[in-house]
Design a protein around this motif. Structure first.
Motif, PDB file in Angstrom:
ATOM      1  N   ASP A   1      -9.131  -4.364  -0.159  1.00 60.78           N
ATOM      2  CA  ASP A   1      -9.661  -4.143   1.175  1.00 60.78           C
ATOM      3  C   ASP A   1     -10.727  -4.829   1.502  1.00 60.78           C
ATOM      4  O   ASP A   1     -11.717  -4.287   2.312  1.00 60.78           O
ATOM      5  CB  ASP A   1      -9.766  -2.660   1.136  1.00 60.78           C
ATOM      6  CG  ASP A   1      -8.669  -1.754   0.955  1.00 60.78           C
ATOM      7  OD1 ASP A   1      -8.078  -1.567  -0.062  1.00 60.78           O
ATOM      8  OD2 ASP A   1      -7.900  -1.437   2.075  1.00 60.78           O
TER       9      ASP A   1
ATOM     10  N   GLN B   1     -10.740  -7.003   4.134  1.00 58.07           N
ATOM     11  CA  GLN B   1     -10.588  -6.763   5.889  1.00 58.07           C
ATOM     12  C   GLN B   1     -11.613  -7.832   6.439  1.00 58.07           C
ATOM     13  O   GLN B   1     -11.932  -8.954   6.065  1.00 58.07           O
ATOM     14  CB  GLN B   1     -10.714  -5.363   5.819  1.00 58.07           C
ATOM     15  CG  GLN B   1      -9.421  -4.452   5.340  1.00 58.07           C
ATOM     16  CD  GLN B   1      -9.147  -3.046   5.898  1.00 58.07           C
ATOM     17  OE1 GLN B   1      -8.723  -2.574   5.112  1.00 58.07           O
ATOM     18  NE2 GLN B   1      -9.845  -3.031   6.837  1.00 58.07           N
TER      19      GLN B   1
ATOM     20  N   ASP C   1      -4.737  -5.307   1.885  1.00 54.61           N
ATOM     21  CA  ASP C   1      -5.892  -5.251   3.183  1.00 54.61           C
ATOM     22  C   ASP C   1      -6.733  -6.328   2.998  1.00 54.61           C
ATOM     23  O   ASP C   1      -7.782  -6.246   3.034  1.00 54.61           O
ATOM     24  CB  ASP C   1      -6.480  -3.888   3.341  1.00 54.61           C
ATOM     25  CG  ASP C   1      -5.505  -2.921   3.821  1.00 54.61           C
ATOM     26  OD1 ASP C   1      -4.191  -3.388   4.389  1.00 54.61           O
ATOM     27  OD2 ASP C   1      -5.725  -1.576   4.224  1.00 54.61           O
TER      28      ASP C   1
ATOM     29  N   HIS D   1      -2.489  -3.531   6.591  1.00 48.36           N
ATOM     30  CA  HIS D   1      -3.052  -4.435   7.467  1.00 48.36           C
ATOM     31  C   HIS D   1      -2.427  -5.903   7.372  1.00 48.36           C
ATOM     32  O   HIS D   1      -2.638  -6.527   8.489  1.00 48.36           O
ATOM     33  CB  HIS D   1      -4.607  -4.392   7.372  1.00 48.36           C
ATOM     34  CG  HIS D   1      -5.288  -3.202   7.848  1.00 48.36           C
ATOM     35  ND1 HIS D   1      -5.784  -2.993   9.304  1.00 48.36           N
ATOM     36  CD2 HIS D   1      -5.618  -1.926   7.397  1.00 48.36           C
ATOM     37  CE1 HIS D   1      -6.266  -1.797   9.360  1.00 48.36           C
ATOM     38  NE2 HIS D   1      -6.079  -1.491   8.228  1.00 48.36           N
TER      39      HIS D   1
ATOM     40  N   HIS E   1      -0.668  -1.097  -2.761  1.00 46.01           N
ATOM     41  CA  HIS E   1      -1.853  -0.690  -1.926  1.00 46.01           C
ATOM     42  C   HIS E   1      -2.243   0.633  -1.916  1.00 46.01           C
ATOM     43  O   HIS E   1      -3.149   1.028  -1.869  1.00 46.01           O
ATOM     44  CB  HIS E   1      -1.477  -1.250  -0.602  1.00 46.01           C
ATOM     45  CG  HIS E   1      -2.575  -1.197   0.531  1.00 46.01           C
ATOM     46  ND1 HIS E   1      -3.939  -1.579   0.149  1.00 46.01           N
ATOM     47  CD2 HIS E   1      -2.692  -0.557   1.576  1.00 46.01           C
ATOM     48  CE1 HIS E   1      -4.735  -1.513   1.095  1.00 46.01           C
ATOM     49  NE2 HIS E   1      -3.962  -0.672   2.218  1.00 46.01           N
TER      50      HIS E   1
ATOM     51  N   HIS F   1      -6.410   0.767  -0.093  1.00 44.96           N
ATOM     52  CA  HIS F   1      -6.232   1.630   0.945  1.00 44.96           C
ATOM     53  C   HIS F   1      -7.407   2.643   1.429  1.00 44.96           C
ATOM     54  O   HIS F   1      -7.756   2.455   2.567  1.00 44.96           O
ATOM     55  CB  HIS F   1      -4.896   2.332   1.044  1.00 44.96           C
ATOM     56  CG  HIS F   1      -4.318   2.718   2.276  1.00 44.96           C
ATOM     57  ND1 HIS F   1      -4.321   2.142   3.413  1.00 44.96           N
ATOM     58  CD2 HIS F   1      -4.062   4.028   2.653  1.00 44.96           C
ATOM     59  CE1 HIS F   1      -3.691   2.723   4.384  1.00 44.96           C
ATOM     60  NE2 HIS F   1      -3.505   3.979   4.024  1.00 44.96           N
TER      61      HIS F   1
ATOM     62  N   HIS G   1     -10.973   3.129   1.294  1.00 47.57           N
ATOM     63  CA  HIS G   1     -12.454   2.222   1.162  1.00 47.57           C
ATOM     64  C   HIS G   1     -13.470   3.201   0.711  1.00 47.57           C
ATOM     65  O   HIS G   1     -14.375   3.494   1.169  1.00 47.57           O
ATOM     66  CB  HIS G   1     -12.762   2.035   2.552  1.00 47.57           C
ATOM     67  CG  HIS G   1     -11.674   1.144   3.293  1.00 47.57           C
ATOM     68  ND1 HIS G   1     -11.629   0.682   4.757  1.00 47.57           N
ATOM     69  CD2 HIS G   1     -10.706   0.615   2.812  1.00 47.57           C
ATOM     70  CE1 HIS G   1     -10.711   0.199   5.115  1.00 47.57           C
ATOM     71  NE2 HIS G   1      -9.914   0.161   4.049  1.00 47.57           N
TER      72      HIS G   1
HETATM   73 FE   LIG Z   1      -7.780  -1.013   4.049  1.00 44.27          FE
END
Ligand SMILES: [Fe+2]
Ligand SMILES: [Fe+2]
Length: 619
Positions: free
Chosen positions: A363, A365, A391, A426, A491, A537, A539
């Motif tokens: 994640d 991101q 992500d 994402h 994920h 997934h 955080h």
């Molecule tokens: Fe995420």
């Protein structure tokens, strides 16, 4: 053909103003009119003749033609912003009838080319309009109230005419409330009644010249734009023919394609290490040669070359196991523009008996500040590779998120060690993901061996129920695995105390304590002796006890770990402890796993590099 003396013609040029026939050059004023030429661009501001001025985002360069010049749109930031939002754009947007008249060239074909637009086309949300092109034809895309299916419905009207790269064209799109028409170089190209009514606009968009842009996508134009006019009337064929005739000499000029702007988009990174091979990838903005120099000293005396491309993927073969190599890459365009990387290192995979270590990150991101710190801390611990539980980016379909967030954030880690990702939600299953990874087919799930471990990488955005392709594959692959350690990564977490996605436990007693779709895989993990399952997934950090048949046990069952603290906005766990929870922590973090034969040590660190979890397993 002889030209008709146009000023003598008496024509009603616009369907919307039929009552008073006017001469060609005396039609109604446009809402906007831009000469996209050096005379009108000062200090990166495009001064309009009518309508809003534009902010030129890229560095302007002008290409001369027989009667002046025009701005060349080039590079990954190419665009001119005419209005930043709907409020600014609205006075200049036609409400029903409209005409766009544009002179431009296309120097690099692409799937989603944009000349002028104000639109959103995200999944089923389709509103606004754009004049653009695909790999071979022009298009005009339009959404109207007449065919609105609730969240807008856009039609891409493609020209019959195919364009030639580098040539200037005059393209006119006309909509009169009922019929959409396209003209190329003054000649009628097609009509369609697929859209009718008022133009249906999105609530938010950017009025853009020289890019196809909505919230999720940004595809900069490569080519010239010379002049653009927008009217809130529907032009007639005679007007279009005459408008073309004013500058018809431009259409007969030789094609003058400009070489694509050449820059490095993604610096070299590593994929899929084996004991005897390593894959090096990098991305350049234009097609160029793909050469990797490598060797056991930094002279890098050996080379391997692949076909020229933009996303370069070069597998180096026949290497020695567990050996440090040096490498650098080189790309050159047909006209001699070059990129040469710094020299970096990698190490081929170890054999069954040699200790190794890997990092787990997830994640990352849209937060390269944090993911950059995480990747840097992980790199300082010299992992052999990195596992990423999904992500990678915030918006998988947005190329800039890969170029500006993920790849810069993960350096220098990923130009020294390969990363093994799975798809998060994402990623949106976007092409960019598949373009940038080099994994065994079908890529959305795969397995790899390293030392005495085997990883099983799954996509929990896709089907994982019993009898699904991934489930059957995993059952079989786990059954056949001879590895000492078996790890799984996907994920969505089968077990999680997260408040946001899987419960409302701060206010009610309602919650699933994990992803129920992903939990369908749990029986396979218990059946086949999986050691640890890594997820993202959420955080936040969470490590379970061993879990078997829905109960915490002390031996002979998998651990589940969420390591979603790689950069994305943090989440909060439920207020009370579920049975499975061993260690939970809100905060950015990364995990290191060290393996020596039958001993596994796992250590989790905060953004300050403080150790906050430790697990030792012997088997
Ligand atoms: Fe995420
Ligand atoms: Fe996610």
């Amino acid at each position: 053909m002889r030209r008709v003396a146009l000023p003598l013609l008496i024509i009603s040029f616009f369907l919307g103003s039929q009552s008073v026939p006017t001469q060609a050059h005396e039609g109604p004023d446009p809402l906007s009119h831009w000469y996209v030429q050096s005379r009108y661009i000062k200090d990166k501001v495009l001064e309009s003749r009518l309508g809003p001025n534009g902010q030129v985002i890229h560095t302007p360069r002008f290409v001369p033609d027989s009667s002046g010049d025009s701005l060349i749109f080039e590079g990954r930031n190419a665009q001119t912003i005419l209005a930043k939002n709907k409020q600014e754009a609205l006075p200049f947007l036609p409400k029903r009838a409209m005409t766009i008249s544009a002179w431009f060239s296309i120097d690099t074909p692409q799937d989603w080319g944009g000349i002028l637009g104000f639109l959103q086309d995200n999944g089923d949300h389709e509103k606004g309009w754009t004049l653009g092109y695909d790999q071979s034809n022009f298009y005009f895309a339009l959404a109207t109230t007449g065919v609105d299916d609730g969240d807008g419905f856009m039609t891409y009207f493609k020209s019959k005419t195919k364009y030639e790269v580098g040539k200037l064209y005059h393209v006119v799109a006309v909509f009169d409330g009922k019929t959409t028409e396209l003209y190329v170089n003054g000649i009628h190209d097609f009509s369609s009644d697929a859209q009718h009514g008022d133009i249906l606009y999105p609530d938010e968009a950017i009025y853009t010249l020289g890019a196809y842009q909505d919230t999720n996508e940004f595809y900069p134009h490569h080519g010239r734009i010379r002049e653009v006019k927008v009217y809130d009337h529907a032009a007639k064929a005679e007007w279009v023919a005459q408008e073309f005739a004013h500058h018809r000499m431009l259409a007969s000029e030789e094609a003058n394609p400009q070489e694509p702007f050449f820059e490095l988009l993604v610096a070299p990174y590593l994929q899929y290490a084996t004991k005897t091979s390593m894959t090096v990838m990098w991305d350049t903005s234009a097609t160029a040669t793909s050469v990797v120099h490598y060797g056991e000293t930094d002279a890098c005396s050996k080379s391997v070359e692949r076909n020229p491309s933009r996303i370069h993927e070069v597998a180096i073969q026949d290497l020695k196991p567990n050996t440090q190599y040096f490498y650098r890459v080189e790309s050159e365009t047909p006209r001699g523009k070059r990129y040469e990387s710094e020299t970096a290192t990698f190490r081929t995979a170890v054999d069954e008996n040699t200790p190794y270590a890997f990092a787990v990150i997830s994640d990352t991101q849209g937060n390269p500040d944090v993911s950059g710190q995480i990747a840097n801390l992980a790199w300082q611990q010299r992992p052999s590779f990195v596992v990423h539980s999904g992500d990678l980016v915030s918006t998988g379909s947005d190329h800039n998120h890969w170029l500006s967030h993920f790849f810069p954030g993960m350096r220098p880690l990923i130009n020294h060690v390969p990363f093994y990702p799975v798809l998060g939600n994402h990623e949106q299953n976007a092409d960019h993901y598949y373009n940038y990874v080099s994994l065994p087919a079908p890529e959305y799930y795969y397995t790899f061996r390293y030392g005495n471990c085997q990883f099983f990488m799954l996509d929990t955005n896709q089907k994982v129920a019993p009898e699904s392709e991934q489930y059957l594959w995993l059952d079989n692959a786990l059954a056949n695995s001879t590895a000492k350690w078996k790890f799984v990564c996907h994920h969505h977490p089968p077990y999680s105390s997260d408040e946001n996605d899987y419960g409302k436990l701060w206010k009610t007693n309602q919650g699933t304590h994990g992803d129920l779709r992903a939990r369908q895989l749990v029986p396979l993990y218990e059946k086949h002796g999986v050691d640890i399952v890594w997820n993202g997934h959420i955080h936040s950090y969470e490590r379970t006890w061993r879990i078997r048949k829905g109960r915490a046990v002390e031996e002979g069952a998998p651990f589940y770990m969420i390591t979603g603290g790689g950069g994305g906005g943090l989440e909060t766990p439920a207020p009370t402890r579920p049975f499975f929870q061993n260690n939970v922590r809100r905060g950015h973090h990364y995990v290191m796993v060290h393996i020596n034969g039958g001993t596994l040590e796992l250590k989790s660190y905060t953004l300050n590099d403080r150790l906050f979890d430790h697990l030792k397993i012997k088997k």
